[in-house]
Design an enzyme around this catalytic site. Structure first.
Site, PDB file in Angstrom:
ATOM      1  N   ARG A   5       0.850  -1.186   0.000  1.00  0.00           N
ATOM      2  CA  ARG A   5       0.000   0.000   0.000  1.00  0.00           C
ATOM      3  C   ARG A   5       0.883   1.232   0.000  1.00  0.00           C
ATOM      4  O   ARG A   5       1.879   1.312   0.710  1.00  0.00           O
ATOM      5  CB  ARG A   5      -0.913   0.036   1.237  1.00  0.00           C
ATOM      6  CG  ARG A   5      -1.914  -1.088   1.302  1.00  0.00           C
ATOM      7  CD  ARG A   5      -3.017  -0.880   0.248  1.00  0.00           C
ATOM      8  NE  ARG A   5      -3.963  -1.969   0.230  1.00  0.00           N
ATOM      9  CZ  ARG A   5      -3.988  -2.927  -0.690  1.00  0.00           C
ATOM     10  NH1 ARG A   5      -3.100  -2.942  -1.647  1.00  0.00           N
ATOM     11  NH2 ARG A   5      -4.902  -3.869  -0.655  1.00  0.00           N
ATOM     12  N   GLU A  34      -3.530   7.577  -5.940  1.00  0.00           N
ATOM     13  CA  GLU A  34      -3.551   7.056  -7.304  1.00  0.00           C
ATOM     14  C   GLU A  34      -4.729   7.652  -8.061  1.00  0.00           C
ATOM     15  O   GLU A  34      -5.829   7.686  -7.508  1.00  0.00           O
ATOM     16  CB  GLU A  34      -3.622   5.536  -7.278  1.00  0.00           C
ATOM     17  CG  GLU A  34      -2.407   4.969  -6.568  1.00  0.00           C
ATOM     18  CD  GLU A  34      -2.082   3.539  -6.960  1.00  0.00           C
ATOM     19  OE1 GLU A  34      -2.565   3.078  -8.011  1.00  0.00           O
ATOM     20  OE2 GLU A  34      -1.338   2.906  -6.229  1.00  0.00           O
ATOM     21  N   HIS A  53       0.622  -1.308 -10.910  1.00  0.00           N
ATOM     22  CA  HIS A  53       0.176  -2.257  -9.894  1.00  0.00           C
ATOM     23  C   HIS A  53      -0.766  -3.258 -10.560  1.00  0.00           C
ATOM     24  O   HIS A  53      -1.976  -3.165 -10.466  1.00  0.00           O
ATOM     25  CB  HIS A  53      -0.530  -1.494  -8.763  1.00  0.00           C
ATOM     26  CG  HIS A  53      -0.916  -2.346  -7.605  1.00  0.00           C
ATOM     27  ND1 HIS A  53       0.000  -2.948  -6.788  1.00  0.00           N
ATOM     28  CD2 HIS A  53      -2.130  -2.694  -7.117  1.00  0.00           C
ATOM     29  CE1 HIS A  53      -0.622  -3.622  -5.834  1.00  0.00           C
ATOM     30  NE2 HIS A  53      -1.921  -3.488  -6.021  1.00  0.00           N
TER      31      HIS A  53
END
Length: 86
Positions: A5, A34, A53
């Site tokens: 995270r 993000e 990701h």
């Protein structure tokens, strides 16, 4: 490296440590916000590598997740509960 995270690290501290040579490199696929902000400290850091990701993207990963889901549903329906948290 951080692949968990984005909020787990202080991005300004990472930038400072990289730019001051206290750590050589930093790799991550997650950031504090993000999509990444244009003023993110990580974008001003030497040897900072930011990748998408997308660990779920390979076919093998998606296939495994699908089979795990089907197995969990079958177990639930048969009364054989898996991954129970009290």
């Amino acid at each position: 490296m951080n692949t968990a995270r984005g909020k787990l690290v202080n991005e300004a501290d990472i930038r400072n440590a990289l730019n001051e040579g206290k750590i050589y490199a930093y790799a991550t696929d997650v950031v504090k916000g993000e999509p990444i902000a244009s003023d993110s400290p990580l974008l001003q850091a030497k040897n900072c590598y930011i990748t998408p990701h997308i660990t779920w993207a390979p076919y093998e990963t998606r296939d495994r997740l699908l089979h795990m889901t089907v197995d969990n549903i079958k177990a639930y329906l048969s009364g054989d509960l898996k991954n129970v948290i009290n």
